[in-house]
Every structure is written in structure tokens, then in C-alpha cells.
Design a protein around this motif. Sequence first.
Motif, short mmCIF file in Angstrom:
data_model
loop_
_atom_site.label_atom_id
_atom_site.label_comp_id
_atom_site.label_asym_id
_atom_site.label_seq_id
_atom_site.Cartn_x
_atom_site.Cartn_y
_atom_site.Cartn_z
N GLU A 119 0.94 -1.16 -0.03
CA GLU A 119 -0.13 0.14 -0.15
C GLU A 119 0.98 1.29 0.16
O GLU A 119 2.18 1.18 0.29
N LEU A 120 0.21 2.51 -0.15
CA LEU A 120 1.03 3.54 -0.12
C LEU A 120 1.13 4.04 1.07
O LEU A 120 0.36 3.94 2.00
N PRO A 121 2.43 4.48 1.43
CA PRO A 121 2.61 5.18 2.69
C PRO A 121 1.75 6.26 3.11
O PRO A 121 1.66 7.23 2.09
N ALA A 122 1.34 6.48 4.22
CA ALA A 122 0.24 7.42 4.75
C ALA A 122 0.85 8.60 5.11
O ALA A 122 0.83 8.96 6.46
N VAL A 123 1.89 8.85 4.43
CA VAL A 123 2.94 10.16 4.98
C VAL A 123 2.80 11.28 3.89
O VAL A 123 2.94 11.01 2.76
N GLU A 124 3.09 12.46 4.32
CA GLU A 124 3.19 13.48 3.37
C GLU A 124 4.74 14.25 3.89
O GLU A 124 4.48 14.51 5.13
N LEU A 125 5.60 14.43 3.16
CA LEU A 125 6.86 15.13 3.74
C LEU A 125 6.89 16.71 3.11
O LEU A 125 6.30 16.93 1.86
N GLY A 126 7.42 17.42 3.89
CA GLY A 126 7.36 18.88 3.61
C GLY A 126 8.85 19.44 3.98
O GLY A 126 9.49 18.96 4.93
N VAL A 127 9.05 20.53 3.31
CA VAL A 127 10.29 21.31 3.62
C VAL A 127 9.91 22.73 3.21
O VAL A 127 9.29 22.95 2.23
N ALA A 128 10.40 23.86 4.14
CA ALA A 128 10.15 25.02 4.02
C ALA A 128 11.24 25.90 3.65
O ALA A 128 12.41 25.49 4.04
N GLY A 129 11.08 26.79 3.09
CA GLY A 129 12.25 28.04 2.97
C GLY A 129 13.17 27.71 1.67
O GLY A 129 14.37 27.87 2.15
N VAL A 130 12.68 26.95 0.81
CA VAL A 130 13.72 26.61 -0.37
C VAL A 130 13.88 27.88 -1.35
O VAL A 130 13.13 28.53 -1.69
N ARG A 131 15.35 28.44 -1.29
CA ARG A 131 15.66 29.50 -2.22
C ARG A 131 16.24 29.02 -3.54
O ARG A 131 16.98 27.98 -3.49
N VAL A 132 16.12 29.59 -4.32
CA VAL A 132 16.78 29.54 -5.90
C VAL A 132 18.19 29.97 -5.81
O VAL A 132 18.41 31.19 -5.32
N ASP A 133 19.22 29.22 -6.08
CA ASP A 133 20.35 29.49 -6.38
C ASP A 133 20.57 30.03 -7.84
O ASP A 133 20.58 29.47 -8.93
N PRO A 134 20.83 31.37 -8.07
CA PRO A 134 20.96 31.95 -9.53
C PRO A 134 21.76 31.14 -10.38
O PRO A 134 21.40 31.23 -11.67
#
Length: 333
Positions: A82-97
Motif C-alpha cells: 500500500e502507499l505510505p500514509a505520509v506527506e513530507l514537507g520542507v520550508a524556505g527553499v531558495r533559488v540559487d541563481p
Amino acid sequence: MARREQRPEEPAEELSLHDLIEGRTQDLSTARAAALTPPHPVDREPGVRERVELERLPAAGALYRRAMLGVLPGTGRRRGRELPAVELGVAGVRVDPGHLADYDRVCGFRLADRLPATYLHVLGFPLSLRLMTAADFPIPLTGVVHVANRITVRRPVRADEVVDFRTYAENLRPHERGRQLDVVLVGSVGGEEVWRGVSTYLGKERAAGGGPRRDRGDRPAPPAPSARWRVPPRVGTDYARVSGDHNPIHTSKLGARLFGFPRPIAHGMWSKARCLAALDARLPDVYTVDVAFKLPVPLPSTVAFSASRTGEGWDFGLHGARDGRPHLVGTVR
């Protein structure tokens, strides 16, 4: 309720190759086990995913090395059904020009303040990769086939904006050659969803699970090409470097042969990005670009790009320049 992943206070029983090469990073095993078998089932309704917040994006290269260990004799693990009943998140991702400029060069985009739609897939890809390399994920990463990708741009995203990502898997279903599922990656800015990508993956299995069969009728003639592109061998390694997708079928002759390809093949998301780059100046601010990946693009090769205006957007495709074999078909709406 979301909870932040905690570092283990005591070392694990044994170190993986990932730990030996990269050092310890976040370990989701405890959090994932809690999500699958919570101690108090009444605390979480069926079908509700546990949200796990990572401190930072994982290292994609280390995740691929760990996934490759699973193909060695005696190292494979039993996969979840079955699919894992989990959602991963990460905040504050910035772009490297500098990274953005390198990506634009590899995929053919013009330098601009707005991010290409496919760049956010690359930016958040390590988070989805972490989800897919977990031991209980139902389809092993090695040998998986990326069969389709849909991206919805809800508004233009500037290169100086800070993006929060979350990812989860859904819609596990049978296919005539195995099983398919969708990995969803969502990008938000200031709490507003600005971008959503859905990647459909096929895991081939010897005992196929049924599902709809493909139409094996006559192949239609390809449309007249708008352009022809030479795809050199370095596209595989160049795109792996800027995307973090180091699957050896794209970068190594030996790796490609291990999975049934006579030579390396181009990444499907490079093909999609290259097509979008050709349409870049004519894309609206809000749109959905949907592609189906057909036959692989061998490296090197020459491909024919075609695009036609419709009342609602664009139809486009990528075919072999010599034999007309379809590599990608897509729409912008």
C-alpha cells in the motif's frame, strides 16, 4: 497535525552506505512507522496522511546510491503493498541563481526573472526522491519508468521568491505491465499554492496486475516538424548534474544496459523542458502542461519537435527525426 522530524539521539543498529558516504541526515524510519501503524488509531482518520517536516532538502545523490544498493544480490527488501500514509514537507527553499542559469542553459530556456515551470520540479525533486526511496514504498526506484507528467502553473514564480514544498503519493493502481502510481509535488509561496506537479511512474512486475491495455493499432504519421534538435551524449550527465536525477540509465552505458537499454537515454523531464523552452515566449501566465512519455530518446540522436496552436493552447510532440517514432506528446491548456 504536522510534526517536525527529530534526529535520533542514539545511533542506528548499523550504518548504511548512505550514512558512511554522506554522514547522518534526517531518518524518517520512526516517523514513517508511526504514520503506518499509529499507536492510537483513533487519533488519525483512515486516508489522512501524517505530515512530516524536514529541516532541509535531502541530498539527492546519496538517496540514489542508497536505492542502487537494493539491486545488489541479497540486499533487496520486501516492498509495501500500500502507499505510505505520509506527506513530507520542507520550508524556505531558495533559488540559487547560478544553478538556475545552468539549468536554463542545459534545457534551452532564456535567462529570466520567472522560473520555468519545469524548474520547480527540479527544485523540489529531492523531497519526492526521499519519499520514493523509503523501504516501504511500493515501487522500487531502480528500474521505475516515468510515463507521464502534469504541471499546473497557478501564477508565475519569481526567482527571488522562497518556496515551501510538500509531496505525497496517491492513486496506486494496476497496469498491464505492473503497477502505476502518482507522486504529487506542491510548491507554495506565503501559504498560497503556486505550482503543482504530478508524476506518474510505472513499476514493472513479472506478475502484472491487469489494468487497461494499450491500443496497439497502427502508429499515426508524425506531424510536420517545427524544428530538429541534435541531442548529444552529454545531455544525460548535464541534466543529471542540474536536476539531481542521477539514475544510471541516463548517465552510464553499463547502467543503461543493466536495465535493458543498449545505450543511455535522455531524461524525460529534460525532453519536456526542452519542448517548453521552445514555446516559452508564447506561454500564458496560468496554464497546465501535460505530457506522456512514449519511447526513450537514445543518446546521441536527432529528434523532431512539432507544435501547433489550438483554440485553447498548444499541442506539441517529439519524434525521431529519421523514423518518426514518438518520444513525447503533450498539451498546454
